[in-house]
Design an enzyme around this catalytic site. Sequence first.
Site, short mmCIF file in Angstrom:
data_model
loop_
_atom_site.label_atom_id
_atom_site.label_comp_id
_atom_site.label_asym_id
_atom_site.label_seq_id
_atom_site.Cartn_x
_atom_site.Cartn_y
_atom_site.Cartn_z
N ASP A 168 0.29 -0.61 -5.03
CA ASP A 168 -0.88 0.33 -5.63
C ASP A 168 -0.71 1.39 -6.49
O ASP A 168 -1.25 1.80 -7.30
CB ASP A 168 -2.19 0.02 -4.84
CG ASP A 168 -2.23 0.56 -3.58
OD1 ASP A 168 -1.00 1.34 -3.33
OD2 ASP A 168 -3.24 0.66 -2.99
N HIS A 169 0.15 2.05 -5.75
CA HIS A 169 0.56 3.64 -6.22
C HIS A 169 1.76 4.06 -5.63
O HIS A 169 2.00 3.52 -4.29
CB HIS A 169 -0.64 4.48 -6.33
CG HIS A 169 -1.45 4.38 -5.15
ND1 HIS A 169 -0.81 5.13 -3.83
CD2 HIS A 169 -2.56 3.93 -4.79
CE1 HIS A 169 -1.88 4.81 -3.04
NE2 HIS A 169 -2.89 4.01 -3.40
N HIS A 229 -9.08 -3.73 -2.54
CA HIS A 229 -9.49 -2.82 -1.45
C HIS A 229 -10.89 -3.41 -0.58
O HIS A 229 -11.82 -3.54 -1.50
CB HIS A 229 -9.72 -1.32 -2.08
CG HIS A 229 -9.88 -0.32 -1.04
ND1 HIS A 229 -8.89 0.34 -0.48
CD2 HIS A 229 -10.94 0.20 -0.37
CE1 HIS A 229 -9.25 1.35 0.34
NE2 HIS A 229 -10.37 1.12 0.57
N ASP A 283 0.79 -1.38 -0.06
CA ASP A 283 -0.08 0.20 0.06
C ASP A 283 0.66 1.14 -0.02
O ASP A 283 1.60 1.62 1.02
CB ASP A 283 -0.84 0.00 1.20
CG ASP A 283 -2.41 0.33 1.11
OD1 ASP A 283 -2.71 0.53 -0.20
OD2 ASP A 283 -3.14 0.07 2.13
N ASP A 284 0.73 2.36 -0.89
CA ASP A 284 1.33 3.54 -0.98
C ASP A 284 2.98 3.53 -1.07
O ASP A 284 3.46 4.43 -0.47
CB ASP A 284 0.92 4.29 0.36
CG ASP A 284 -0.64 4.83 0.28
OD1 ASP A 284 -1.46 3.62 -0.41
OD2 ASP A 284 -0.97 5.83 0.90
N CYS A 291 -6.18 3.71 -3.97
CA CYS A 291 -6.22 2.40 -3.72
C CYS A 291 -7.11 1.59 -4.29
O CYS A 291 -6.78 0.65 -5.11
CB CYS A 291 -6.35 2.04 -2.06
SG CYS A 291 -5.18 2.79 -1.18
#
Length: 513
Positions: A299-300, A103, A10-11, A49
């Site tokens: 995810d990014h 998610h 995540d992130d 997300c």
Amino acid sequence: GMNVLFIVVDDLRPVLGCYGDKLVKSPNIDQLAFQSIVFSNAYAQEAVCAPSRVSFLTGRRPDTTRLYDFYSYWRVHAGNYSTMPQYFKENGYVTLSVGKVFHPGVSSNYSDDYPYSWSIPPFHPSTEKYENDKTCRGKDGKLYANLVCPVDVTEMPSGTLPDIQSTEEAIRLLNVMKTNKQKFFLAVGYHKPHIPLRYPQEFLKLYPLENITLAPDPWVPEKLPSVAYNPWTDIRQRDDVKALNVSFPYGPLPDDFQRQIRQSYYAAVSYLDMQVGLLLNALDDVGLSNSTIVVFTADHGWSLGEHGEWAKYSNFDVATRVPLMFYVPGMTTSSVSQGERVFPYLDPFSHILGLVPQGRSKKVVELVSLFSTLAELAGLQVPPVCPETSFHVALCTEGASIVRYFNVSEEKVKEEKDGCDDTYRCFNEEPVAFSQYPRPADTPQWNSDKPKLKDIRIMGYSMRTIDYRYTVWVRFNPNNFSANFEDVHAGELYMVETDPNQDYNIYNNTSHG
């Protein structure tokens, strides 16, 4: 067929040793990179997300999943699209989900798309529910819901943290799979470094505050269109940030607090690295490192003060660029003999590695290609390319497999720029990564970061090539999901070579018409 271990974080922007970051301690992920093909220009399709995850898990772009927020389930709202784990399940794999893969919530039908995507109900750590509670001890000894939140794990509910629980469960499942001799697709989703930056406090020791700099460009660029700016509303709602009383929308945060955020982000990455190290070490322990493909991605990204911005929610590289690497036994490494250790656990507190990845590709690639790429690597039939309109097509993908880029040595042969000796090369355009981001208005609002579908009025469509990032912000109608490219509200153009941080928007320069 090989097993698949799919690790999604995540992130996580690429602040990793294997991506050239000099400050971070990430020996286990670097060790994985050393045995992998590493993509240094990989991009998510939307920097938030749920839309990003649904996009790469279905192999469709956000305009096809019609998910730009968190509030719809694609099978009902767009089309009954097969997912990557579903495809593996239908091809005889046991598919398993641990932690945050889909998610959670309505965007995956409150079930992480079980039973379509997974063979058994997905695992969520029991302590996930405390993520946003007041568990951060302040200087006054009281508990707060802070952004910056190093903790004593023994004081936490159940004496653990969600990512620690996910690692334990994933290791348990690896042992079950080994015993049952079942071919598996195991997806493991880690929470950190997603906010709150809540991690075991000993990781702070790795990053003395005096070594932490500000972002290279901690100001809002002069020519940044206001529609492109994200006002980092979620961060403002944390107790420690609230106390700073920062003005909306442009801030800025005080320098010393910016350093603390950056310090804690790095510490959270090293905590994540430890989890990945334990997981890969367990893959060695069960003797499956020679028969398991390992994919590592996020995810990014996440902005750490660049452009005066924090969090994701934008089209800049800091928000859209992700780490992406594939370990394929016998392909990215020479074949591993049974019992040989590929991933011995490395302690982030004592290991400085400095290993260079085996293969590194600078080709621009997209997460939407994951589905077809993994199918090809596993020896399954690659799903067909989607027709232009594919709402009615259950199985197809909008991202071409990138396995063709795995043989990096061929990149050294520079293609003739203008020569067109064979027709294939004439049509073989350079790879482009597309991302997009919705906005409710031309200027920053309280809901600019995460507008609900009904409030979207503008869509920023962005393309990244090896040389530039080009973005147009156009009128968008949420009722029929249509973008009007005749109605351009703003534009951005950044040349990578002279402006790697994307600070000088030259969209209005006639020389680049």
